[in-house]
Design a protein around this motif. Sequence first.
Motif, PDB file in Angstrom:
ATOM      1  N   GLU A 179       8.238  10.225   1.097  1.00 43.09           N
ATOM      2  CA  GLU A 179       7.737   9.914   2.451  1.00 43.09           C
ATOM      3  C   GLU A 179       7.053   8.546   2.473  1.00 43.09           C
ATOM      4  OE1 GLU A 179       5.235  12.808   4.348  1.00 43.09           O
ATOM      5  OE2 GLU A 179       6.833  14.300   4.447  1.00 43.09           O
ATOM      6  N   GLU A 180       6.343   8.239   1.392  1.00 43.61           N
ATOM      7  CA  GLU A 180       5.642   6.954   1.339  1.00 43.61           C
ATOM      8  C   GLU A 180       6.631   5.789   1.264  1.00 43.61           C
ATOM      9  OE1 GLU A 180       2.784   7.170   2.184  1.00 43.61           O
ATOM     10  OE2 GLU A 180       2.132   9.147   1.548  1.00 43.61           O
ATOM     11  N   VAL A 181       7.726   5.987   0.538  1.00 46.37           N
ATOM     12  CA  VAL A 181       8.778   4.952   0.502  1.00 46.37           C
ATOM     13  C   VAL A 181       9.337   4.762   1.923  1.00 46.37           C
ATOM     14  CG1 VAL A 181      11.068   4.357  -0.385  1.00 46.37           C
ATOM     15  CG2 VAL A 181       9.363   5.363  -1.920  1.00 46.37           C
ATOM     16  N   ASN A 182       9.527   5.882   2.636  1.00 50.46           N
ATOM     17  CA  ASN A 182      10.013   5.786   4.024  1.00 50.46           C
ATOM     18  C   ASN A 182       9.031   5.000   4.898  1.00 50.46           C
ATOM     19  OD1 ASN A 182      12.135   7.381   3.182  1.00 50.46           O
ATOM     20  ND2 ASN A 182      11.359   9.271   4.131  1.00 50.46           N
ATOM     21  N   HIS A 183       7.730   5.244   4.691  1.00 49.96           N
ATOM     22  CA  HIS A 183       6.724   4.486   5.454  1.00 49.96           C
ATOM     23  C   HIS A 183       6.852   2.989   5.166  1.00 49.96           C
ATOM     24  CE1 HIS A 183       3.893   8.251   5.486  1.00 49.96           C
ATOM     25  NE2 HIS A 183       4.914   8.376   6.307  1.00 49.96           N
ATOM     26  N   ALA A 184       6.960   2.665   3.888  1.00 47.89           N
ATOM     27  CA  ALA A 184       7.093   1.245   3.498  1.00 47.89           C
ATOM     28  C   ALA A 184       8.307   0.625   4.183  1.00 47.89           C
ATOM     29  CB  ALA A 184       7.214   1.127   1.981  1.00 47.89           C
TER      30      ALA A 184
ATOM     31  N   GLU B 150       0.150  10.032  12.395  1.00 49.91           N
ATOM     32  CA  GLU B 150       0.648  10.773  11.239  1.00 49.91           C
ATOM     33  C   GLU B 150      -0.440  10.941  10.174  1.00 49.91           C
ATOM     34  OE1 GLU B 150       4.507   9.702   9.808  1.00 49.91           O
ATOM     35  OE2 GLU B 150       4.240  10.844   7.959  1.00 49.91           O
ATOM     36  N   GLN B 151      -1.369   9.982  10.096  1.00 51.83           N
ATOM     37  CA  GLN B 151      -2.432  10.079   9.085  1.00 51.83           C
ATOM     38  C   GLN B 151      -3.303  11.323   9.271  1.00 51.83           C
ATOM     39  OE1 GLN B 151      -1.111   8.087   6.564  1.00 51.83           O
ATOM     40  NE2 GLN B 151      -3.247   8.483   6.007  1.00 51.83           N
ATOM     41  N   VAL B 152      -3.422  11.774  10.516  1.00 55.25           N
ATOM     42  CA  VAL B 152      -4.211  12.985  10.768  1.00 55.25           C
ATOM     43  C   VAL B 152      -3.585  14.142   9.987  1.00 55.25           C
ATOM     44  CG1 VAL B 152      -4.980  14.619  12.546  1.00 55.25           C
ATOM     45  CG2 VAL B 152      -4.937  12.165  13.041  1.00 55.25           C
ATOM     46  N   GLU B 153      -2.250  14.231  10.074  1.00 56.54           N
ATOM     47  CA  GLU B 153      -1.512  15.278   9.359  1.00 56.54           C
ATOM     48  C   GLU B 153      -1.558  15.051   7.837  1.00 56.54           C
ATOM     49  OE1 GLU B 153       0.514  18.545   8.487  1.00 56.54           O
ATOM     50  OE2 GLU B 153      -0.196  18.026  10.498  1.00 56.54           O
ATOM     51  N   GLU B 154      -1.441  13.798   7.402  1.00 54.42           N
ATOM     52  CA  GLU B 154      -1.450  13.482   5.974  1.00 54.42           C
ATOM     53  C   GLU B 154      -2.775  13.903   5.335  1.00 54.42           C
ATOM     54  OE1 GLU B 154       1.540  12.957   5.042  1.00 54.42           O
ATOM     55  OE2 GLU B 154       1.795  10.823   4.657  1.00 54.42           O
ATOM     56  N   GLU B 155      -3.877  13.566   6.004  1.00 58.45           N
ATOM     57  CA  GLU B 155      -5.192  13.943   5.471  1.00 58.45           C
ATOM     58  C   GLU B 155      -5.357  15.465   5.486  1.00 58.45           C
ATOM     59  OE1 GLU B 155      -8.772  12.041   6.711  1.00 58.45           O
ATOM     60  OE2 GLU B 155      -7.835  10.062   6.885  1.00 58.45           O
TER      61      GLU B 155
ATOM     62  N   PHE C  81      -8.173   6.395   2.312  1.00 61.88           N
ATOM     63  CA  PHE C  81      -8.085   4.941   2.137  1.00 61.88           C
ATOM     64  C   PHE C  81      -6.955   4.365   3.000  1.00 61.88           C
ATOM     65  CE2 PHE C  81      -5.516   1.732  -0.155  1.00 61.88           C
ATOM     66  CZ  PHE C  81      -6.350   0.630  -0.002  1.00 61.88           C
ATOM     67  N   ILE C  82      -5.789   5.040   2.982  1.00 65.77           N
ATOM     68  CA  ILE C  82      -4.637   4.567   3.764  1.00 65.77           C
ATOM     69  C   ILE C  82      -4.950   4.593   5.266  1.00 65.77           C
ATOM     70  CG2 ILE C  82      -2.252   5.147   4.450  1.00 65.77           C
ATOM     71  CD1 ILE C  82      -2.401   3.705   1.763  1.00 65.77           C
ATOM     72  N   THR C  83      -5.646   5.632   5.715  1.00 67.46           N
ATOM     73  CA  THR C  83      -6.059   5.696   7.122  1.00 67.46           C
ATOM     74  C   THR C  83      -6.880   4.457   7.477  1.00 67.46           C
ATOM     75  OG1 THR C  83      -6.076   8.112   7.087  1.00 67.46           O
ATOM     76  CG2 THR C  83      -7.368   7.052   8.820  1.00 67.46           C
TER      77      THR C  83
ATOM     78  N   ASN D 130       0.830  -1.218   0.000  1.00 67.19           N
ATOM     79  CA  ASN D 130       0.000   0.000   0.000  1.00 67.19           C
ATOM     80  C   ASN D 130       0.856   1.257   0.000  1.00 67.19           C
ATOM     81  OD1 ASN D 130      -2.380  -1.472   0.099  1.00 67.19           O
ATOM     82  ND2 ASN D 130      -2.536  -1.383   2.322  1.00 67.19           N
ATOM     83  N   GLU D 131       1.923   1.236   0.794  1.00 71.70           N
ATOM     84  CA  GLU D 131       2.771   2.438   0.904  1.00 71.70           C
ATOM     85  C   GLU D 131       3.556   2.660  -0.390  1.00 71.70           C
ATOM     86  OE1 GLU D 131       2.472   4.532   3.369  1.00 71.70           O
ATOM     87  OE2 GLU D 131       1.412   3.305   4.836  1.00 71.70           O
ATOM     88  N   PHE D 132       4.051   1.576  -0.977  1.00 78.73           N
ATOM     89  CA  PHE D 132       4.753   1.735  -2.261  1.00 78.73           C
ATOM     90  C   PHE D 132       3.776   2.171  -3.361  1.00 78.73           C
ATOM     91  CE2 PHE D 132       8.506  -0.715  -0.685  1.00 78.73           C
ATOM     92  CZ  PHE D 132       9.486   0.176  -1.092  1.00 78.73           C
TER      93      PHE D 132
HETATM   94 MG    MG Z   1       1.950   6.608   3.963  1.00 78.23          MG
END
Ligand code: MG
Length: 163
Positions: free
Chosen positions: A49-54, A126-131, A96-98, A16-18
């Motif tokens: 950032e998403e690669v870092n999450h993965a 972190e999703q709160v900030e992402e959204e 969706f990611i949340t 999902n993150e990738f």
């Molecule tokens: Mg992410």
Amino acid sequence: MLSEKLKNLMNTQIKNEFESAYLYLSMAAYFESDSWEGMASWMKVQAQEEVNHAMKFYAHLQERDARVKLAGLTEPKFEWKSPLDAFKAAYAHEQFITGTLNNLMKLAVEESDYAAQGFLQLFVNEQVEEEASALKVVQMLERIGDSGNGMVMLDYKLGERGK
Ligand code: MG
């Protein structure tokens, strides 16, 4: 060690993150094709950032003696109608990611896996900030409407992210 179920769901989260990174990189390319350099830059920072999450999920699996298994990535969308259309899609994707992270947390709670809960809590927070950051751009674009000046100013502002 992680349960089989949590291991599988965390491996899915790597995907999902990738896929998020892939989507945002595709959006960056879309913006670049229309010379919105600031928006492209914002999306490239987001993709990284998403690669870092993965990679954080990768590390957590390894630390918990669970095998990382990479899945194939879905081809991201290629074209959007407008910058607003793209940022709306980015906001929807973060929602969706949340949901996927909440599902992971639900399972970690059910299994009383406190280490996983601690790890996942950082992502849930972190999703709160992402959204919020995606929604903020959507709202600014809606306010700007057809104003060329407004678009140029917003593009400049978004280009400052990560600098
Ligand atoms: Mg992410």
